[in-house]
Write an enzyme that holds these catalytic residues in place. Structure first.
Site, PDB file in Angstrom:
ATOM      1  N   CYS A 139       0.839  -1.206   0.000  1.00 27.36           N
ATOM      2  CA  CYS A 139       0.000   0.000   0.000  1.00 27.36           C
ATOM      3  C   CYS A 139       0.870   1.250   0.000  1.00 27.36           C
ATOM      4  O   CYS A 139       1.793   1.370   0.804  1.00 27.36           O
ATOM      5  CB  CYS A 139      -0.894  -0.018   1.234  1.00 27.36           C
ATOM      6  SG  CYS A 139      -1.833   1.501   1.496  1.00 27.36           S
ATOM      7  N   SER A 221     -13.475   0.408   6.649  1.00 29.35           N
ATOM      8  CA  SER A 221     -12.559  -0.651   6.244  1.00 29.35           C
ATOM      9  C   SER A 221     -11.391  -0.707   7.224  1.00 29.35           C
ATOM     10  O   SER A 221     -10.803   0.322   7.557  1.00 29.35           O
ATOM     11  CB  SER A 221     -12.052  -0.347   4.830  1.00 29.35           C
ATOM     12  OG  SER A 221     -11.147  -1.341   4.404  1.00 29.35           O
ATOM     13  N   SER A 244      -9.894  -6.035   5.665  1.00 29.38           N
ATOM     14  CA  SER A 244      -8.826  -6.220   4.684  1.00 29.38           C
ATOM     15  C   SER A 244      -8.063  -7.479   5.041  1.00 29.38           C
ATOM     16  O   SER A 244      -7.127  -7.442   5.831  1.00 29.38           O
ATOM     17  CB  SER A 244      -7.899  -5.000   4.693  1.00 29.38           C
ATOM     18  OG  SER A 244      -8.628  -3.857   4.319  1.00 29.38           O
ATOM     19  N   LEU A 245      -8.480  -8.592   4.466  1.00 29.55           N
ATOM     20  CA  LEU A 245      -7.879  -9.871   4.852  1.00 29.55           C
ATOM     21  C   LEU A 245      -6.627 -10.166   4.018  1.00 29.55           C
ATOM     22  O   LEU A 245      -5.557 -10.374   4.545  1.00 29.55           O
ATOM     23  CB  LEU A 245      -8.922 -10.992   4.718  1.00 29.55           C
ATOM     24  CG  LEU A 245      -8.612 -12.271   5.483  1.00 29.55           C
ATOM     25  CD1 LEU A 245      -8.505 -12.021   6.980  1.00 29.55           C
ATOM     26  CD2 LEU A 245      -9.661 -13.334   5.201  1.00 29.55           C
ATOM     27  N   HIS A 246      -6.777 -10.196   2.714  1.00 25.40           N
ATOM     28  CA  HIS A 246      -5.671 -10.349   1.753  1.00 25.40           C
ATOM     29  C   HIS A 246      -4.941 -11.691   1.777  1.00 25.40           C
ATOM     30  O   HIS A 246      -4.142 -11.969   0.888  1.00 25.40           O
ATOM     31  CB  HIS A 246      -4.650  -9.208   1.866  1.00 25.40           C
ATOM     32  CG  HIS A 246      -5.252  -7.845   1.727  1.00 25.40           C
ATOM     33  ND1 HIS A 246      -6.124  -7.516   0.716  1.00 25.40           N
ATOM     34  CD2 HIS A 246      -5.118  -6.723   2.479  1.00 25.40           C
ATOM     35  CE1 HIS A 246      -6.493  -6.246   0.852  1.00 25.40           C
ATOM     36  NE2 HIS A 246      -5.923  -5.747   1.913  1.00 25.40           N
ATOM     37  N   CYS A 367      -7.551   2.371  -4.977  1.00 27.99           N
ATOM     38  CA  CYS A 367      -7.257   1.846  -3.636  1.00 27.99           C
ATOM     39  C   CYS A 367      -5.772   1.667  -3.404  1.00 27.99           C
ATOM     40  O   CYS A 367      -5.091   1.042  -4.194  1.00 27.99           O
ATOM     41  CB  CYS A 367      -7.874   0.475  -3.435  1.00 27.99           C
ATOM     42  SG  CYS A 367      -9.626   0.481  -3.511  1.00 27.99           S
TER      43      CYS A 367
HETATM   44  N1  SAH Z   1      -6.623   0.935   6.643  1.00 33.40           N
HETATM   45  C1  SAH Z   1      -7.867   0.490   6.051  1.00 33.40           C
HETATM   46  C2  SAH Z   1      -8.243   1.318   4.829  1.00 33.40           C
HETATM   47  C3  SAH Z   1      -7.204   1.164   3.771  1.00 33.40           C
HETATM   48  S1  SAH Z   1      -7.557   1.418   2.074  1.00 33.40           S
HETATM   49  C4  SAH Z   1      -7.747  -0.964   5.645  1.00 33.40           C
HETATM   50  O1  SAH Z   1      -6.634  -1.460   5.584  1.00 33.40           O
HETATM   51  O2  SAH Z   1      -8.773  -1.589   5.419  1.00 33.40           O
HETATM   52  C5  SAH Z   1      -8.797   0.333   1.579  1.00 33.40           C
HETATM   53  C6  SAH Z   1      -8.356  -0.989   0.944  1.00 33.40           C
HETATM   54  O3  SAH Z   1      -7.399  -0.836  -0.104  1.00 33.40           O
HETATM   55  C7  SAH Z   1      -7.753  -1.939   1.951  1.00 33.40           C
HETATM   56  O4  SAH Z   1      -8.348  -3.203   1.795  1.00 33.40           O
HETATM   57  C8  SAH Z   1      -6.312  -1.976   1.513  1.00 33.40           C
HETATM   58  O5  SAH Z   1      -5.661  -3.140   1.919  1.00 33.40           O
HETATM   59  C9  SAH Z   1      -6.460  -1.874   0.018  1.00 33.40           C
HETATM   60  N2  SAH Z   1      -5.204  -1.571  -0.675  1.00 33.40           N
HETATM   61  C10 SAH Z   1      -4.087  -0.997  -0.185  1.00 33.40           C
HETATM   62  N3  SAH Z   1      -3.142  -0.895  -1.129  1.00 33.40           N
HETATM   63  C11 SAH Z   1      -3.673  -1.419  -2.241  1.00 33.40           C
HETATM   64  C12 SAH Z   1      -3.191  -1.582  -3.563  1.00 33.40           C
HETATM   65  N4  SAH Z   1      -1.978  -1.178  -3.901  1.00 33.40           N
HETATM   66  N5  SAH Z   1      -4.016  -2.145  -4.476  1.00 33.40           N
HETATM   67  C13 SAH Z   1      -5.254  -2.534  -4.133  1.00 33.40           C
HETATM   68  N6  SAH Z   1      -5.769  -2.394  -2.915  1.00 33.40           N
HETATM   69  C14 SAH Z   1      -4.990  -1.848  -1.965  1.00 33.40           C
END
Ligand code: SAH
Length: 374
Positions: A139, A221, A244-246, A367
């Site tokens: 991110c 989120s 945000s599990l991933h 995002c």
């Molecule tokens: N801190 C919060 C909000 C973050 S932004 C969170 O983590 O949920 C919202 C979403 O975008 C989150 O799921 C985050 O993991 C995702 N995200 C971050 N970087 C990203 C990227 N490079 N590509 C796609 N999604 C991304």
């Protein structure tokens, strides 16, 4: 930007010893509004008048507040509506239906918000912190660390700006209404819990106390701060929770979402499930698809099994996000075929799954791309 593998301290509280943003109407409780009127030597209904302009009419220009006494219109409006966000740059994409704004806060900190208009709704993606302390390596925001928490009014003002832009027809498609808010901009909203819940209350309170939006259309989120998810469960506001599990396994999630070393997958998903059970709101699982990192078919199966172990009553929806590639990062977007297979396997296990569209890609507004470089 170069690739960084920094281990940041997971700062949960605001840094101390800094000046606070100026007090704003949107920060005030009902009692504080009465006190603010008293301080100005005005009757309490003055504050209500200003609130009507700000929340119901989306108007912040004192000259337009003709129901205030002309002699102290500026003073009253100035005291209650100090400028919190100064636009530094506005960028548009998607034929003018996506609009990213870079804002400077009172202390010079920079944050971004993104307004996205669709055929049947308009959504603003807001920031809740300047920077972020969660250090997720894929991110862009996570690479710079946390600067500070934003105040309730700093968060609300992004929404009021978006609502005003829609109402005035400044977004392609003619005048419209802002319907949705997602806390998916910069920052970890649950690490700034009090201000975020305060902002949600301002958004959902009927005018003139707030914007009168539906809580169901507001999504918070989170990386999964388990104690805060539990607190939110008890809050009694039916907002949508996105987790945000991933990754479905601790080994990989420890790397992608470092807070996982404190709250593991089982504990985090359990908290999300409790949220769904208590609020009857379907939880959204965010999963950014990273090529050869977390997009294997076996991980789709594992994700499906993990989620189904809490029940198959449709408590969850999986939102696959095509990774937005951050320059210099070793993480890249999954192949389409792998994403399709991932969807197919989750759906085969009965899990509602969609792939998110990638709005604002070309203006770095998608995002995880918000980095506020200036
Ligand atoms: N801190 C919060 C909000 C973050 S932004 C969170 O983590 O949920 C919202 C979403 O975008 C989150 O799921 C985050 O993991 C995702 N995200 C971050 N970087 C990203 C990227 N490079 N590509 C796609 N999604 C991304």
């Amino acid at each position: 930007m170069t690739e960084t593998t920094r281990t940041l301290p997971l700062v949960m509280a605001a840094p101390r010893g800094r000046a606070k943003p100026p007090r704003h109407l949107a920060d005030l409780s009902a009692e504080e509004r009465v006190a603010a009127a008293k301080e100005m030597g005005e009757p309490p209904f003055r504050v209500k008048q200003v609130a009507h302009h700000y929340f119901a009419r989306l108007e912040r220009d004192p000259a337009a507040m003709t129901d205030l006494p002309a002699r102290n219109r500026d003073a009253i409006a100035g005291a209650l509506l100090p400028e919190l966000l100064t636009p530094v740059r506005v960028q548009e994409a998607d034929q003018g239906t996506t609009r990213k704004t870079l804002w400077r806060l009172f202390d010079g900190a920079l944050v971004e918000s993104v307004l996205m208009r669709y055929s049947e709704r308009a959504t603003i993606c807001v920031s809740s912190q300047a920077g972020c302390g969660m250090a997720c390596p894929f991110c862009a925001t996570g690479q710079g660390g946390l600067q500070r928490n934003m105040s309730t009014a700093e968060i609300v003002d992004q929404v009021v700006d978006g609502a005003a832009a829609m109402a005035r027809g400044e977004v392609a498609g003619g005048p419209g209404r802002l319907s949705n808010v997602v806390f998916m901009g910069m920052g970890e909203p649950l690490a700034n819990y009090k201000a975020v819940v305060g902002a949600v209350r301002r958004m959902t309170s009927p005018a003139p106390d707030g914007l009168g939006m539906s809580a169901r259309n507001i999504t918070v989120s989170t990386v999964g701060l388990v104690p805060r998810i539990r607190q939110l469960t008890e809050e009694g506001i039916p907002i949508t929770l996105a987790l945000s599990l991933h990754a479905p396994d601790d080994e990989l999630r420890d790397e992608l979402v470092p807070i996982n070393t404190r709250f593991d997958v089982a504990e985090t998903v359990e908290a999300a499930w409790q949220y769904a059970k208590k609020t009857k709101r379907r939880v959204s699982i965010e999963y950014a698809m990273m090529r050869d990192i977390n997009d294997q078919a076996w991980r789709a199966d594992l994700l499906g099994d993990v989620l189904n172990s809490y029940g198959d009553w449709g408590w969850v929806h999986v939102n696959l996000i095509p990774l937005n590639e951050v320059p210099g990062s070793r993480f890249t977007r999954s192949r389409d075929a792998d994403t399709d297979e991932f969807v197919r396997r989750l759906q085969a296990k009965g899990i509602s799954t969609t792939v998110r569209d990638t709005r604002g890609d070309e203006i770095d507004a998608a995002c995880g791309q918000l980095a506020a470089q200036e």
